[in-house]
Design an enzyme around this catalytic site. Structure first.
Site, short mmCIF file in Angstrom:
data_model
loop_
_atom_site.label_atom_id
_atom_site.label_comp_id
_atom_site.label_asym_id
_atom_site.label_seq_id
_atom_site.Cartn_x
_atom_site.Cartn_y
_atom_site.Cartn_z
N SER A 156 -12.71 94.94 35.42
CA SER A 156 -11.84 93.58 36.47
C SER A 156 -13.28 92.73 37.46
O SER A 156 -13.49 94.37 37.41
CB SER A 156 -10.53 93.74 36.17
OG SER A 156 -10.54 93.89 37.94
N LYS A 157 -12.97 91.80 37.50
CA LYS A 157 -13.43 91.26 38.84
C LYS A 157 -13.61 92.18 40.09
O LYS A 157 -14.19 91.71 40.51
CB LYS A 157 -12.93 90.32 38.67
CG LYS A 157 -13.68 88.93 37.53
CD LYS A 157 -14.09 88.15 38.09
CE LYS A 157 -15.04 87.18 37.06
NZ LYS A 157 -16.28 87.39 36.77
N ARG A 158 -11.87 92.53 39.97
CA ARG A 158 -11.36 92.86 40.93
C ARG A 158 -12.70 94.56 41.55
O ARG A 158 -13.10 94.85 42.66
CB ARG A 158 -10.33 93.86 41.10
CG ARG A 158 -9.33 92.96 41.84
CD ARG A 158 -7.61 93.47 41.19
NE ARG A 158 -7.23 93.35 39.94
CZ ARG A 158 -7.26 94.87 40.14
NH1 ARG A 158 -7.00 95.68 40.27
NH2 ARG A 158 -6.43 94.89 38.38
N GLU A 192 -23.92 87.23 36.43
CA GLU A 192 -23.50 88.45 37.45
C GLU A 192 -24.05 89.51 37.94
O GLU A 192 -24.71 89.77 38.87
CB GLU A 192 -21.89 88.62 37.41
CG GLU A 192 -20.95 87.59 37.99
CD GLU A 192 -19.24 88.27 37.70
OE1 GLU A 192 -18.71 88.93 39.07
OE2 GLU A 192 -19.21 88.70 36.70
#
Ligand code: GLU
Length: 484
Positions: free
Chosen positions: A249-251, A259
């Protein structure tokens, strides 16, 4: 052992354009392309854009650009799935006409209520255990009355066995087999219908996709059979997990190809890293070009357990590529980072020299670009704390001024001459060479670490070197020394 699969194959990568290309999607694309390249055949890029509410044209272009950037090739497409909706609808009608599907007049709310009831009772819900297809006469009457209906496919009751290329044999028993809607009451085909219609039309031989689609596979197999079409071989790839074995995930860092690109990862490194995240050549090799992977690729070596995304490993691999790729390739990929720092129009030869000197020390293009700034900046900011030991040496400004004099008079500004000049001066003054080397490095880069000083000075060039040294001397003189 080379795969027993025989080519030519017809494979597809079928992203839904609902977001940026996720690394999991990119890995699926890579395996499809490796299979196609190793066995020959055709790789089709199919954009599954039938869910108009969630699909975005800009995302389609992003996905295509991200695939091109990472180096995935395809032979046909991008084909938009939405272009085939009429054909998918006609195929559903055909199944209806053949009695392989039936009219379903049950209001969706009623189906939902039964589903929830089953859930409450912790029972497995199957539509076909609750509702029966209406008899012919009733169908005619309700059609005549203009009642809305969906078209539902009759799912067979016999278990469906899939010999998955990655997971081995998977059996789907009756609890997984339910009649499914293939045409909604508004006349639009469902996802499953469109996928299978297109796979049939494109004569797909191998479906390599994410494990999240495994539960769809019995539905798809039954539809292939209903069309009398050959059932492709399926291979379901395990998920990519993030650190801590949680969903990526992005976290915990970047998740999309875009990205990683923006952070200065090279496409070759990302391709190589993703390819090895669930596949291995079996001989311990890690740094492999696309061509080497094509030569070694076999589906037997696709792993069946979840792979954990390791950002440090990717950074290591990127560093390997930063050191190994031909310099012009690095320069091309570096350009946007250099532009962003306002170094767009600088002397190309000096830039190339600096890149070549620093590239073995940078993990990303972004970091590498940062190393180039001192080469082109008029003056640098020096940190008093980092310079404390230089500030404490009273005679250092004088030594550095003498060094400036020597360097100014050097007829040839190459690493050997620079080294001879510096060491000669140190000897004459009874100093260890380090007394001049360390502050010179600080003067030129505002940092304590870096490549060999003499090569650094040579790459920096005479004018920037003299300018930075003079500024540093001024800084040392202007700042009162620490201590009494
Ligand atoms: N469109 C699906 C997705 O993006 C892939 C479907 C398939 O490969 O069959 O997950």
């Amino acid at each position: 052992m080379k795969t027993e699969l025989k080519g030519p194959v017809r494979v597809r990568f079928a992203p839904s354009p609902t977001g940026y290309l996720h690394v999991g999607g990119a890995r699926t694309a890579i395996y499809n392309e490796l299979l196609r390249q190793s066995l020959g055949g055709c790789h089709i890029l199919r954009i599954e854009d039938t869910d108009k509410a969630r699909s975005d044209e800009a995302m389609t272009s992003q996905i295509v650009a991200a695939l091109r950037w990472i180096g995935v090739e395809w032979d046909e497409g991008p084909v938009l799935q939405s272009a085939g909706l009429e054909r998918h609808r006609a195929a559903a009608r055909q199944l209806l006409a053949e009695g392989k599907a039936y009219h379903d007049f049950v209001p969706p709310a009623e189906v939902e209520a039964r589903r929830q009831e089953a859930q409450r009772k912790k029972e497995n819900f199957r539509y076909k255990d609750c509702f029966a297809p209406p008899p012919k006469a009733e169908v005619e009457r309700r059609l005549e009355a203009g009642e809305p209906y969906a078209v539902r496919f009759r799912m067979p009751e016999e278990p469906i066995v899939v010999r998955d290329l990655v997971r081995g044999e998977v059996t789907f028993g009756r609890e997984h087999l339910d009649d499914l809607i293939i045409l909604r009451s508004d006349g639009t085909p469902t996802y499953h219908m469109s996928v299978v219609c297109d796979d049939v039309a494109m004569a797909i031989t191998h479906v390599i996709r994410g494990e999240d689609h495994l539960s769809n596979t019995p539905k798809h197999v039954a539809l292939f059979r209903a069309f009398g079409a050959p059932v492709p071989a399926f291979g379901h790839l395990p998920l990519i997990l993030g650190p801590g074995k949680k969903r990526l995930s992005k976290r915990t860092g970047a998740t999309s190809v875009e990205e990683f690109r923006a952070r200065g990862i090279l496409p070759q490194a990302l391709y190589n890293y993703l390819a090895l995240l669930g596949w291995s050549p079996g001989d311990g090799r890690e740094i492999m070009s696309r061509e080497e992977m094509i030569a070694a690729f076999t589906v037997e070596r696709l792993g069946s357990s979840a792979a954990v995304f390791d950002h440090d490993k990717l950074a290591w691999m990127n560093a390997q590529y930063m050191s190994r790729l031909p310099l012009p390739e690095i320069l091309a990929h570096l350009q946007p980072f250099v532009d962003r720092l306002g170094l767009g129009g600088v002397d190309g030869e000096r830039l190339a020299g600096a890149v070549d000197l620093h590239r073995t020390r940078a993990k990303t293009l972004e970091e590498l670009a940062g190393f180039l700034v001192p080469y082109f900046q008029d003056s640098l900011e020096y940190d008093r704390e980092a310079c404390a030991r230089f500030l404490a040496q009273e005679d250092l400004p004088d030594h550095l001024e003498a060094l400036i004099g020597r360097l100014r008079r050097l007829p040839s500004f190459d690493a050997d001459s620079i080294e001879a000049a510096l060491r000669g001066l140190a000897d004459e003054r009874g100093l260890k060479a380090g007394v001049l080397i360390h502050p010179t490095r600080m003067a030129l880069t505002a940092s304590k670490a870096g490549p060999s000083l003499f090569e650094l000075v040579a790459a920096m060039g005479q004018s920037a070197t003299l300018r930075h040294l003079a500024n540093f001397v001024r800084f040392l003189r202007s700042a009162p020394t620490a201590g009494p």
